[in-house]
Design an enzyme around this catalytic site. Structure first.
Site, PDB file in Angstrom:
ATOM      1  N   PRO A   1      89.876 -11.854  17.350  1.00 48.01           N
ATOM      2  CA  PRO A   1      90.410 -10.783  16.614  1.00 48.01           C
ATOM      3  C   PRO A   1      89.421  -9.531  16.588  1.00 48.01           C
ATOM      4  O   PRO A   1      88.384  -9.555  16.466  1.00 48.01           O
ATOM      5  CB  PRO A   1      90.699 -11.206  15.285  1.00 48.01           C
ATOM      6  CG  PRO A   1      89.863 -12.333  15.004  1.00 48.01           C
ATOM      7  CD  PRO A   1      89.846 -12.913  16.533  1.00 48.01           C
ATOM      8  N   ASN A   2      90.171  -8.459  16.777  1.00 45.98           N
ATOM      9  CA  ASN A   2      89.450  -7.072  16.797  1.00 45.98           C
ATOM     10  C   ASN A   2      88.764  -6.595  17.882  1.00 45.98           C
ATOM     11  O   ASN A   2      88.149  -5.496  17.966  1.00 45.98           O
ATOM     12  CB  ASN A   2      88.755  -6.782  15.335  1.00 45.98           C
ATOM     13  CG  ASN A   2      89.727  -6.974  14.225  1.00 45.98           C
ATOM     14  OD1 ASN A   2      90.940  -6.543  14.158  1.00 45.98           O
ATOM     15  ND2 ASN A   2      89.527  -7.718  13.250  1.00 45.98           N
TER      16      ASN A   2
ATOM     17  N   ARG B   1      85.867   0.936  17.763  1.00 49.82           N
ATOM     18  CA  ARG B   1      85.512   0.480  16.400  1.00 49.82           C
ATOM     19  C   ARG B   1      84.030   0.402  16.161  1.00 49.82           C
ATOM     20  O   ARG B   1      83.324   0.218  16.953  1.00 49.82           O
ATOM     21  CB  ARG B   1      86.384  -0.856  16.097  1.00 49.82           C
ATOM     22  CG  ARG B   1      85.598  -1.879  16.654  1.00 49.82           C
ATOM     23  CD  ARG B   1      86.378  -3.199  16.144  1.00 49.82           C
ATOM     24  NE  ARG B   1      85.915  -4.089  15.096  1.00 49.82           N
ATOM     25  CZ  ARG B   1      85.450  -5.155  14.852  1.00 49.82           C
ATOM     26  NH1 ARG B   1      85.555  -5.871  15.789  1.00 49.82           N
ATOM     27  NH2 ARG B   1      84.815  -5.491  13.755  1.00 49.82           N
TER      28      ARG B   1
ATOM     29  N   TYR C   1      79.003  -2.285  17.445  1.00 49.20           N
ATOM     30  CA  TYR C   1      79.650  -2.894  18.770  1.00 49.20           C
ATOM     31  C   TYR C   1      79.267  -1.933  19.739  1.00 49.20           C
ATOM     32  O   TYR C   1      79.780  -2.261  21.247  1.00 49.20           O
ATOM     33  CB  TYR C   1      81.082  -3.124  18.230  1.00 49.20           C
ATOM     34  CG  TYR C   1      81.180  -4.282  17.288  1.00 49.20           C
ATOM     35  CD1 TYR C   1      80.743  -5.472  17.678  1.00 49.20           C
ATOM     36  CD2 TYR C   1      81.578  -3.706  16.145  1.00 49.20           C
ATOM     37  CE1 TYR C   1      80.919  -6.455  16.524  1.00 49.20           C
ATOM     38  CE2 TYR C   1      81.873  -4.788  15.180  1.00 49.20           C
ATOM     39  CZ  TYR C   1      81.449  -6.011  15.456  1.00 49.20           C
ATOM     40  OH  TYR C   1      81.585  -6.788  14.288  1.00 49.20           O
TER      41      TYR C   1
ATOM     42  N   ASN D   1      83.694 -15.391  21.943  1.00 44.46           N
ATOM     43  CA  ASN D   1      83.537 -14.588  20.668  1.00 44.46           C
ATOM     44  C   ASN D   1      84.749 -14.762  20.095  1.00 44.46           C
ATOM     45  O   ASN D   1      85.744 -14.000  20.363  1.00 44.46           O
ATOM     46  CB  ASN D   1      83.060 -13.331  21.283  1.00 44.46           C
ATOM     47  CG  ASN D   1      82.796 -12.485  20.018  1.00 44.46           C
ATOM     48  OD1 ASN D   1      82.991 -12.731  18.947  1.00 44.46           O
ATOM     49  ND2 ASN D   1      82.013 -11.342  20.493  1.00 44.46           N
TER      50      ASN D   1
ATOM     51  N   ALA E   1      85.524 -13.017  13.624  1.00 41.46           N
ATOM     52  CA  ALA E   1      85.742 -13.556  12.284  1.00 41.46           C
ATOM     53  C   ALA E   1      86.146 -14.877  12.374  1.00 41.46           C
ATOM     54  O   ALA E   1      85.719 -15.484  11.246  1.00 41.46           O
ATOM     55  CB  ALA E   1      86.413 -12.456  11.358  1.00 41.46           C
TER      56      ALA E   1
ATOM     57  N   GLU F   1      79.138 -20.110  22.386  1.00 43.03           N
ATOM     58  CA  GLU F   1      79.678 -19.008  21.430  1.00 43.03           C
ATOM     59  C   GLU F   1      78.732 -17.686  21.712  1.00 43.03           C
ATOM     60  O   GLU F   1      77.603 -17.858  21.556  1.00 43.03           O
ATOM     61  CB  GLU F   1      79.469 -19.747  20.181  1.00 43.03           C
ATOM     62  CG  GLU F   1      79.762 -18.714  18.837  1.00 43.03           C
ATOM     63  CD  GLU F   1      79.430 -19.353  17.425  1.00 43.03           C
ATOM     64  OE1 GLU F   1      79.020 -18.756  16.617  1.00 43.03           O
ATOM     65  OE2 GLU F   1      79.728 -20.601  17.302  1.00 43.03           O
TER      66      GLU F   1
ATOM     67  N   HIS G   1      78.048 -13.495  20.293  1.00 47.46           N
ATOM     68  CA  HIS G   1      78.340 -12.600  19.233  1.00 47.46           C
ATOM     69  C   HIS G   1      77.681 -11.338  19.921  1.00 47.46           C
ATOM     70  O   HIS G   1      76.525 -11.454  20.224  1.00 47.46           O
ATOM     71  CB  HIS G   1      77.933 -12.783  18.004  1.00 47.46           C
ATOM     72  CG  HIS G   1      78.457 -14.128  17.373  1.00 47.46           C
ATOM     73  ND1 HIS G   1      79.904 -14.183  16.861  1.00 47.46           N
ATOM     74  CD2 HIS G   1      78.185 -15.167  17.099  1.00 47.46           C
ATOM     75  CE1 HIS G   1      80.108 -15.363  16.491  1.00 47.46           C
ATOM     76  NE2 HIS G   1      79.180 -16.164  16.965  1.00 47.46           N
TER      77      HIS G   1
ATOM     78  N   ARG H   1      73.677  -9.459   9.163  1.00 45.39           N
ATOM     79  CA  ARG H   1      74.870  -9.055   8.584  1.00 45.39           C
ATOM     80  C   ARG H   1      75.338  -9.552   7.166  1.00 45.39           C
ATOM     81  O   ARG H   1      74.397 -10.337   6.818  1.00 45.39           O
ATOM     82  CB  ARG H   1      76.019  -8.917   9.501  1.00 45.39           C
ATOM     83  CG  ARG H   1      75.686  -8.149  10.679  1.00 45.39           C
ATOM     84  CD  ARG H   1      76.683  -7.874  11.816  1.00 45.39           C
ATOM     85  NE  ARG H   1      77.933  -7.146  11.329  1.00 45.39           N
ATOM     86  CZ  ARG H   1      79.034  -7.358  11.865  1.00 45.39           C
ATOM     87  NH1 ARG H   1      79.128  -7.952  13.008  1.00 45.39           N
ATOM     88  NH2 ARG H   1      80.093  -6.571  11.099  1.00 45.39           N
TER      89      ARG H   1
END
Length: 139
Positions: free
Chosen positions: A9-10, A17, A22, A71, A74, A95, A97, A104
């Site tokens: 998502p996103n 964004r 990012y 990735n 969330a 995985e 990121h 964070r």
């Protein structure tokens, strides 16, 4: 060699964004760089904002692809179901990121996927994907 990249998502908003976290490059632009760099392998790309669709893609490619780079955004911190889907397939999964999740919010410090993955790469920007692909290629 056939590598599947799955973004959650996103991540369809990369480049527009939260550029301070990012960056300002879209994933599609970065994907072209990856495909040029790794011209001798097939890199397939899938993005969804829907948890079940990500699980379906893992099931679809998890017995035929040579490697998966995920990735999950969330969902990394909330989805037992995606973690279970990774556990249920044969293809190695890494995985990734873009940001250093450990710098964070605290909820981002925990992954429900990592225990079922070959490894985790975080904090190297888009280059996290390249590092994962290189690991899958080199075994």
């Amino acid at each position: 060699m056939n590598i599947q990249i799955i973004n959650g998502p996103n991540l369809n908003l990369l480049g527009v964004r939260e550029k301070s976290i990012y960056g300002d490059t879209s994933f599609e632009a970065y994907l072209e760089q990856l495909r040029t760099r790794f011209a001798n392998i097939t890199i397939n790309y899938y993005q969804s904002n829907v948890e079940g669709e990500i699980i379906n893609k893992l099931h679809e490619v998890g017995f035929s692809a040579d490697g998966i780079v995920i990735n999950a955004g969330a969902y990394t911190h909330t989805s037992v179901a995606i973690g279970d889907a990774i556990a249920g397939i044969n293809t190695p999964v890494i995985e990734v990121h873009i940001s250093n999740v450990y710098k964070r919010e605290e909820f981002r410090h925990s992954s429900l996927l990592a225990r079922n993955c070959k490894g985790v790469i975080a904090g190297f920007g888009m280059d996290s994907y390249r590092l994962a692909i290189e690991n899958l290629i080199n075994g």
